[in-house]
Design a protein around this motif. Structure first.
Motif, PDB file in Angstrom:
ATOM      1  N   PHE A 136      40.785  34.421  39.682  1.00 31.29           N
ATOM      2  CA  PHE A 136      41.553  32.997  38.830  1.00 31.29           C
ATOM      3  C   PHE A 136      40.746  31.454  39.393  1.00 31.29           C
ATOM      4  CE2 PHE A 136      44.235  28.630  38.333  1.00 31.29           C
ATOM      5  CZ  PHE A 136      43.871  28.446  37.047  1.00 31.29           C
ATOM      6  N   ASN A 137      40.663  31.912  41.209  1.00 33.66           N
ATOM      7  CA  ASN A 137      39.190  30.523  40.984  1.00 33.66           C
ATOM      8  C   ASN A 137      38.254  30.143  40.828  1.00 33.66           C
ATOM      9  OD1 ASN A 137      41.003  29.559  42.976  1.00 33.66           O
ATOM     10  ND2 ASN A 137      41.288  30.356  44.733  1.00 33.66           N
ATOM     11  N   ASP A 138      38.023  32.021  40.317  1.00 35.31           N
ATOM     12  CA  ASP A 138      36.178  31.265  39.463  1.00 35.31           C
ATOM     13  C   ASP A 138      36.088  31.122  38.473  1.00 35.31           C
ATOM     14  OD1 ASP A 138      35.722  33.885  41.118  1.00 35.31           O
ATOM     15  OD2 ASP A 138      35.144  35.591  39.871  1.00 35.31           O
ATOM     16  N   ILE A 139      37.498  30.786  37.862  1.00 29.41           N
ATOM     17  CA  ILE A 139      37.340  29.943  36.162  1.00 29.41           C
ATOM     18  C   ILE A 139      38.261  28.423  36.449  1.00 29.41           C
ATOM     19  CG2 ILE A 139      39.899  30.374  35.851  1.00 29.41           C
ATOM     20  CD1 ILE A 139      38.445  31.173  32.693  1.00 29.41           C
ATOM     21  N   GLY A 166      41.104  39.382  35.975  1.00 27.77           N
ATOM     22  CA  GLY A 166      41.843  39.679  37.693  1.00 27.77           C
ATOM     23  C   GLY A 166      42.560  38.047  37.143  1.00 27.77           C
ATOM     24  N   LEU A 167      42.545  37.244  36.168  1.00 32.84           N
ATOM     25  CA  LEU A 167      42.685  35.531  36.225  1.00 32.84           C
ATOM     26  C   LEU A 167      44.507  35.742  35.974  1.00 32.84           C
ATOM     27  CD1 LEU A 167      40.539  35.080  33.441  1.00 32.84           C
ATOM     28  CD2 LEU A 167      40.417  34.533  35.743  1.00 32.84           C
ATOM     29  N   ILE A 168      45.447  36.902  35.930  1.00 32.63           N
ATOM     30  CA  ILE A 168      46.427  36.536  36.068  1.00 32.63           C
ATOM     31  C   ILE A 168      47.177  37.918  36.485  1.00 32.63           C
ATOM     32  CG2 ILE A 168      46.552  35.167  34.049  1.00 32.63           C
ATOM     33  CD1 ILE A 168      48.038  36.976  32.823  1.00 32.63           C
ATOM     34  N   GLU A 169      48.507  37.289  37.077  1.00 33.95           N
ATOM     35  CA  GLU A 169      49.122  38.839  37.553  1.00 33.95           C
ATOM     36  C   GLU A 169      50.670  38.810  37.318  1.00 33.95           C
ATOM     37  OE1 GLU A 169      48.748  38.919  42.202  1.00 33.95           O
ATOM     38  OE2 GLU A 169      47.098  40.067  40.874  1.00 33.95           O
ATOM     39  N   PRO A 170      51.698  39.485  36.841  1.00 34.59           N
ATOM     40  CA  PRO A 170      53.125  39.571  35.994  1.00 34.59           C
ATOM     41  C   PRO A 170      53.880  38.902  37.316  1.00 34.59           C
ATOM     42  CG  PRO A 170      52.426  41.277  36.175  1.00 34.59           C
ATOM     43  CD  PRO A 170      51.263  40.745  36.300  1.00 34.59           C
TER      44      PRO A 170
END
Length: 108
Positions: A86-89, A69-73
């Motif tokens: 993304f905000n988690d990392i 769930g860190l990226i999406e195309p």
């Protein structure tokens, strides 16, 4: 009880940044003002097999980050945007970015 799903565990975050290509992509997203970034061959050297690098990105690294769930195309896999987790990392990425000059040379 909260309806919010728990964030990514620290071990999951370390797994996400374990490979240099994934770190570079996530750091590019961190620094992006538009929430998206193009992945490139920034670490490519004359000896680098670009075809192999692209295959690794498409079949290993990008799918892993997407599953987390860190990226999406964005329309295609050349443009990536921040995923819902993304905000988690972000705190971990900020530590890496803020201390890049103090970390070993192979970090980025």
């Amino acid at each position: 009880m909260s309806d919010e799903a728990p964030g990514l565990s620290f071990d999951s975050q370390l797994s996400a940044i374990q490979h240099v290509e994934r770190r570079q992509l996530l750091l590019a997203l961190l620094k992006s003002t538009s929430n998206d970034a193009a992945f490139g061959n920034s670490r490519a050297t004359p000896e680098t097999d670009i075809r192999e690098l692209k295959l690794q990105m498409y079949h290993v690294h990008l799918p892993k980050l997407e599953r987390m769930g860190l990226i999406e195309p964005n329309e295609n896999w050349y443009n990536i945007r921040r995923g819902p987790r993304f905000n988690d990392i972000v705190p971990l990425l900020r530590v890496i970015d803020d201390h890049r000059n103090e970390l070993p040379g192979d970090v980025l």
